[in-house]
Design a protein around this motif. Structure first.
Motif, PDB file in Angstrom:
ATOM      1  N   MET A 132     -11.587   4.123 131.300  1.00  0.00           N
ATOM      2  CA  MET A 132     -13.057   4.119 131.317  1.00  0.00           C
ATOM      3  C   MET A 132     -13.564   2.848 130.661  1.00  0.00           C
ATOM      4  SD  MET A 132     -15.710   7.004 129.896  1.00  0.00           S
ATOM      5  CE  MET A 132     -15.275   8.117 131.235  1.00  0.00           C
ATOM      6  N   LEU A 136     -18.737   1.425 126.617  1.00  0.00           N
ATOM      7  CA  LEU A 136     -20.141   1.762 126.806  1.00  0.00           C
ATOM      8  C   LEU A 136     -21.028   0.529 126.711  1.00  0.00           C
ATOM      9  CD1 LEU A 136     -20.366   5.098 124.781  1.00  0.00           C
ATOM     10  CD2 LEU A 136     -20.353   4.808 127.265  1.00  0.00           C
ATOM     11  N   ARG A 157     -22.692   4.216 136.241  1.00  0.00           N
ATOM     12  CA  ARG A 157     -22.959   5.098 135.093  1.00  0.00           C
ATOM     13  C   ARG A 157     -21.921   6.215 135.005  1.00  0.00           C
ATOM     14  NH1 ARG A 157     -28.286   4.919 137.377  1.00  0.00           N
ATOM     15  NH2 ARG A 157     -29.554   3.286 136.360  1.00  0.00           N
ATOM     16  N   GLY A 217     -19.221   5.282 132.744  1.00  0.00           N
ATOM     17  CA  GLY A 217     -19.577   4.867 131.391  1.00  0.00           C
ATOM     18  C   GLY A 217     -20.139   3.476 131.241  1.00  0.00           C
TER      19      GLY A 217
END
Length: 208
Positions: free
Chosen positions: A1, A4, A26, A29
């Protein structure tokens, strides 16, 4: 992932595609900013501190994606660019890649192909930012040198011996050794080889 803090900027005049890409990024992440034109993107604050990339439609109202790529290059903005096109124009693809684009995806593309391209672009941008940060720190070290120490580093890295440098500057060899020691300490190096390498790394920046 993805982290952020990673940012994907999407520019496409197709609102449905913009939203679809926003949802896609989104979902793994990533932060996303969506724009319908390059002029709208230019209105945003210029500073981006996170690793980022630009997903750009090649055919846009007003300034085209390719022309915008050139504008960014002229401004010294090195954000990685992934181009999208619904036309599969090979000459455009070649031009974009030669100008530094990371990838070129023909619509319709698979979500995974886009995610792979963006992930690769973010890795490259993160590495570039790390390199730029290290270079800036090195330039600051150089800027902490006195004018005489800058003369010494230039002569040392050109291959001159202490005795030759002393003759060049009209000082004693002991004085050169003292300056040389200060230069090594301030530049954060232990060997002549390290000093030469770091000095050559920042030289292009110093000549601007």
């Amino acid at each position: 992932m993805a982290e952020l803090t990673s940012l994907v900027i999407v520019v496409d005049d197709d609102a449905h595609l913009r939203e679809a890409l926003g949802n896609l990024f989104r979902s793994v992440g990533m932060r996303v900013e969506l724009f319908g034109s390059t002029s709208a993107l230019l209105d945003r604050p210029a500073t981006v501190t996170a690793a980022s990339c630009l997903v750009l439609d090649i055919r846009l109202p007003g300034v085209s994606g390719l022309d915008f790529q050139n504008q960014l290059a002229n401004l010294g903005n090195n954000i990685p660019i992934i181009f999208m096109t619904g036309h599969g124009d090979v000459p455009m693809s070649v031009r974009a890649m030669k100008a530094g684009a990371i990838d070129f995806l023909t619509k319709p593309f698979r979500d995974q192909d886009m995610l792979d391209a963006v992930s690769n672009a973010l890795v490259l941008d993160r590495a570039r930012r790390t390199s730029d940060g290290e270079l800036s720190a090195l330039v600051k070290r150089y800027e902490s040198l006195t004018s005489r120490e800058r003369e010494v580093i230039a002569l040392v890295t050109s291959g001159l011996m202490n005795k030759q440098i002393a003759g060049e500057l009209g000082v004693s060899e002991i004085t050169v050794k003292i300056h040389r020691g200060h230069v090594m300490e301030k530049m954060g190096v232990r060997t002549l080889a390290e000093l030469v390498k770091k000095y050559e790394t920042i030289l292009p920046r110093l000549k601007r």
